[in-house]
Enzyme design. Structure first.
Site, PDB file in Angstrom:
ATOM      1  N   ARG A  27     -46.019 -45.293  58.260  1.00  0.00           N
ATOM      2  CA  ARG A  27     -45.477 -46.196  57.806  1.00  0.00           C
ATOM      3  C   ARG A  27     -43.896 -45.693  58.162  1.00  0.00           C
ATOM      4  NH1 ARG A  27     -48.366 -51.107  58.405  1.00  0.00           N
ATOM      5  NH2 ARG A  27     -49.809 -50.748  60.016  1.00  0.00           N
ATOM      6  N   ARG A  31     -41.017 -52.162  56.603  1.00  0.00           N
ATOM      7  CA  ARG A  31     -40.266 -53.702  56.105  1.00  0.00           C
ATOM      8  C   ARG A  31     -39.910 -52.844  54.400  1.00  0.00           C
ATOM      9  NH1 ARG A  31     -45.083 -57.369  56.517  1.00  0.00           N
ATOM     10  NH2 ARG A  31     -46.180 -55.248  56.267  1.00  0.00           N
ATOM     11  N   ARG A  40     -34.699 -55.235  62.568  1.00  0.00           N
ATOM     12  CA  ARG A  40     -36.176 -56.838  63.642  1.00  0.00           C
ATOM     13  C   ARG A  40     -35.606 -57.515  63.729  1.00  0.00           C
ATOM     14  NH1 ARG A  40     -41.736 -57.658  59.396  1.00  0.00           N
ATOM     15  NH2 ARG A  40     -39.327 -59.487  58.095  1.00  0.00           N
ATOM     16  N   ASP A  77     -47.408 -49.416  67.983  1.00  0.00           N
ATOM     17  CA  ASP A  77     -48.848 -50.118  66.901  1.00  0.00           C
ATOM     18  C   ASP A  77     -49.945 -49.624  67.507  1.00  0.00           C
ATOM     19  OD1 ASP A  77     -49.152 -51.879  64.670  1.00  0.00           O
ATOM     20  OD2 ASP A  77     -50.084 -52.615  65.829  1.00  0.00           O
ATOM     21  N   TYR A 154     -60.686 -55.121  66.203  1.00  0.00           N
ATOM     22  CA  TYR A 154     -59.961 -55.845  66.140  1.00  0.00           C
ATOM     23  C   TYR A 154     -60.245 -56.643  67.214  1.00  0.00           C
ATOM     24  CZ  TYR A 154     -56.377 -53.964  61.965  1.00  0.00           C
ATOM     25  OH  TYR A 154     -56.267 -53.686  61.605  1.00  0.00           O
TER      26      TYR A 154
HETATM   27  O1  CP3 Z   1     -45.395 -45.130  60.844  1.00  0.00           O
HETATM   28  C1  CP3 Z   1     -45.052 -45.145  61.678  1.00  0.00           C
HETATM   29  O2  CP3 Z   1     -44.073 -45.533  60.940  1.00  0.00           O
HETATM   30  C2  CP3 Z   1     -45.360 -45.944  63.075  1.00  0.00           C
HETATM   31  C3  CP3 Z   1     -45.575 -47.214  63.490  1.00  0.00           C
HETATM   32  C4  CP3 Z   1     -46.464 -47.928  62.952  1.00  0.00           C
HETATM   33  C5  CP3 Z   1     -46.746 -49.353  62.779  1.00  0.00           C
HETATM   34  N1  CP3 Z   1     -49.066 -49.310  62.680  1.00  0.00           N
HETATM   35  C6  CP3 Z   1     -45.858 -49.714  62.338  1.00  0.00           C
HETATM   36  C7  CP3 Z   1     -45.991 -51.424  62.000  1.00  0.00           C
HETATM   37  C8  CP3 Z   1     -48.214 -47.460  62.592  1.00  0.00           C
HETATM   38  C9  CP3 Z   1     -48.312 -46.007  63.521  1.00  0.00           C
HETATM   39  C10 CP3 Z   1     -48.908 -48.409  62.531  1.00  0.00           C
HETATM   40  C11 CP3 Z   1     -50.538 -48.373  63.058  1.00  0.00           C
HETATM   41  C12 CP3 Z   1     -51.700 -49.586  62.320  1.00  0.00           C
HETATM   42  N2  CP3 Z   1     -51.205 -50.771  62.669  1.00  0.00           N
HETATM   43  C13 CP3 Z   1     -52.560 -49.040  62.316  1.00  0.00           C
HETATM   44  C14 CP3 Z   1     -53.874 -47.677  61.695  1.00  0.00           C
HETATM   45  C15 CP3 Z   1     -52.554 -47.297  60.200  1.00  0.00           C
HETATM   46  C16 CP3 Z   1     -52.633 -48.161  58.865  1.00  0.00           C
HETATM   47  O3  CP3 Z   1     -51.929 -48.874  58.453  1.00  0.00           O
HETATM   48  O4  CP3 Z   1     -53.844 -48.057  58.528  1.00  0.00           O
HETATM   49  C17 CP3 Z   1     -52.784 -49.982  61.640  1.00  0.00           C
HETATM   50  C18 CP3 Z   1     -54.780 -50.386  61.696  1.00  0.00           C
HETATM   51  C19 CP3 Z   1     -52.032 -50.742  62.311  1.00  0.00           C
HETATM   52  C20 CP3 Z   1     -52.367 -52.765  62.829  1.00  0.00           C
HETATM   53  C21 CP3 Z   1     -51.243 -53.381  62.090  1.00  0.00           C
HETATM   54  N3  CP3 Z   1     -50.272 -53.683  63.038  1.00  0.00           N
HETATM   55  C22 CP3 Z   1     -51.389 -54.624  61.107  1.00  0.00           C
HETATM   56  C23 CP3 Z   1     -52.687 -54.549  60.237  1.00  0.00           C
HETATM   57  C24 CP3 Z   1     -50.581 -54.749  60.753  1.00  0.00           C
HETATM   58  C25 CP3 Z   1     -50.242 -55.815  59.745  1.00  0.00           C
HETATM   59  C26 CP3 Z   1     -49.795 -54.857  58.634  1.00  0.00           C
HETATM   60  C27 CP3 Z   1     -48.771 -55.487  57.557  1.00  0.00           C
HETATM   61  O5  CP3 Z   1     -47.561 -54.286  56.617  1.00  0.00           O
HETATM   62  O6  CP3 Z   1     -48.332 -56.417  57.214  1.00  0.00           O
HETATM   63  C28 CP3 Z   1     -49.240 -54.415  62.004  1.00  0.00           C
HETATM   64  C29 CP3 Z   1     -47.848 -55.111  61.897  1.00  0.00           C
HETATM   65  C30 CP3 Z   1     -46.794 -53.640  61.777  1.00  0.00           C
HETATM   66  N4  CP3 Z   1     -47.371 -52.741  62.607  1.00  0.00           N
HETATM   67  C31 CP3 Z   1     -46.021 -53.534  60.653  1.00  0.00           C
HETATM   68  C32 CP3 Z   1     -45.433 -52.377  60.942  1.00  0.00           C
HETATM   69  C33 CP3 Z   1     -44.089 -51.806  60.505  1.00  0.00           C
HETATM   70  C34 CP3 Z   1     -45.357 -55.349  60.236  1.00  0.00           C
HETATM   71  C35 CP3 Z   1     -44.664 -55.885  60.945  1.00  0.00           C
HETATM   72  C36 CP3 Z   1     -43.520 -56.512  60.488  1.00  0.00           C
HETATM   73  O7  CP3 Z   1     -42.253 -55.553  60.571  1.00  0.00           O
HETATM   74  O8  CP3 Z   1     -43.654 -57.687  59.962  1.00  0.00           O
END
Ligand code: CP3
Length: 356
Positions: A27, A31, A40, A77, A154
């Site tokens: 990640r 944010r 964003r 994602d 999910y």
């Molecule tokens: O690593 C990176 O920079 C690449 C981007 C990436 C995102 N999601 C962007 C994202 C990657 C590799 C993921 C994978 C992902 N997404 C996983 C597996 C990895 C892990 O963290 O366990 C999972 C379970 C998800 C599902 C998901 N997407 C969740 C649970 C959330 C909310 C989490 C949060 O922090 O609020 C997301 C949203 C998400 N995916 C964000 C980002 C940058 C936050 C969105 C925002 O900008 O508000």
């Protein structure tokens, strides 16, 4: 495919000698970076970033402009795949991901199909190609997907869950139905990752975020077996270069030997395991990626440096380590601490090699 100028990450995944320990952060675009929040806002929301190749490229490159990271990861994602299956992904403010049409009925499960990556997921492939052009072979690009089981969590729960009540009820009462979902997911993920590789991803990672919530027996049957099926179906060489595969089960520390046996090139480690012991357990079968507790980044820079050094020392000398966090970076991380982390990992690992 020309090799990237900085191919330290790819070399470490293949357990070849490197001048220092490469690192990237799960990640890394997100944010905690003010420039991410700004982009964003311009894109409207998170999915606006993912579905526009231009925005996805912009945010992918942001952490690389700030820090000397050794790899880029596609901005997207894991839930794009079930979205393309018709489940209707949306993000409720402050609640994380949700599906409008979770998989609850047997008929819906029977109707589920693996999406063609050239169809509804085309925007992901376009982003991969555009990011590769923008990177101009500076560092490698990582593609990724969720594991079949993590996606199913999910899809069946309809969003995040504390107890996984719905999917676990199905697992024990109707394993046939869950196996069907997992088989469709495994075929979908194989095609999706191969399309990312075809579009320019130079390594791929499978995120099994929730495999660690399973029992010992269920993990093998419902998560690991399907990741093994994917690994067996992936394109492992593109234009004469190996395309390494990283498998990460969060909470999978008890099962490292079994994961190392599915044919992947590297294992992701969360922070609950000692990376030195992990190395003894898996031997020379795979490289290791990890395993700093992301919460270390809330502390002062001297603590960040101390804890990062501890991980490097526990891994010890020899090839096969990609430094990373044990899970995604928190949105509350002070960006300066990442500077300290990157500098520490690079300089301490260089010194360790010189002293060896
Ligand atoms: O690593 C990176 O920079 C690449 C981007 C990436 C995102 N999601 C962007 C994202 C990657 C590799 C993921 C994978 C992902 N997404 C996983 C597996 C990895 C892990 O963290 O366990 C999972 C379970 C998800 C599902 C998901 N997407 C969740 C649970 C959330 C909310 C989490 C949060 O922090 O609020 C997301 C949203 C998400 N995916 C964000 C980002 C940058 C936050 C969105 C925002 O900008 O508000």
């Amino acid at each position: 495919m020309t090799r990237p100028r900085n191919d330290t990450f790819l070399r470490a995944l293949m357990r070849q000698p490197t001048d220092y320990t490469p690192l990237w952060l799960m990640r890394q675009a997100g944010r905690y970076l003010p420039e991410y929040r700004e982009t964003r806002a311009r894109a409207g929301n998170f999915m606006g970033l993912c579905t526009s190749p231009a925005f996805a490229t912009e945010v992918t490159l942001q952490p690389l402009a700030r820090y000397e990271l050794d790899a880029a990861i596609l901005f997207s994602d894991i839930l794009t795949v079930p979205d393309a299956m018709g489940l209707g992904l949306y993000f409720a403010e402050g609640e994380g991901p949700k599906f409008e049409r979770p998989l609850r009925e047997e008929w819906a499960i029977r109707d589920l199909e693996a999406p063609d990556p050239a169809g509804k997921l085309r925007y992901v492939m376009d982003a991969v190609a555009e990011i590769r052009r923008a990177l101009d072979n500076s560092v490698p690009l990582i593609g990724f997907s969720g594991s079949p089981y993590t996606l199913a969590c999910y899809m069946i729960e309809g969003g995040a869950s504390d107890d996984f009540r719905r999917i676990k009820t199905m697992l024990y009462e109707r394993p046939d139905l869950l196996h069907h979902v997992l088989d469709v997911n495994a075929r979908a993920v194989t095609a999706y990752l191969n399309a990312q590789i075809e579009s320019g991803a130079q390594a791929v990672m499978i995120f099994d975020t929730w495999g660690g919530s399973l029992s010992h027996a269920a993990y093998r049957e419902f998560s690991l077996a399907y990741m093994q099926q994917i690994v067996a179906g992936l394109t492992r060489e593109k234009d004469g270069e190996r395309v390494p595969v990283i498998v990460f089960t969060k909470g999978g520390g008890l099962w490292l030997e079994a994961i190392a046996d599915i044919g992947c090139d590297a294992l992701g480690l969360d922070w609950t395991v000692d990376i030195g012991q992990a190395r003894e357990r898996v031997g020379s079968r795979v490289a290791l990626q990890g395993n700093l507790d992301p919460s270390v980044l809330f502390a002062t820079p001297d603590v960040v440096a101390r804890e990062a050094t501890r991980v490097l020392e526990r891994f010890g000398s020899g090839p096969g380590h990609v430094f990373n966090l044990g899970h995604g970076i928190s949105q509350f991380t002070p960006p300066e601490n990442v500077t300290t982390l990157v500098e520490t990992v690079h300089s301490v690992s260089r010194k360790m090699r010189a002293g060896a």
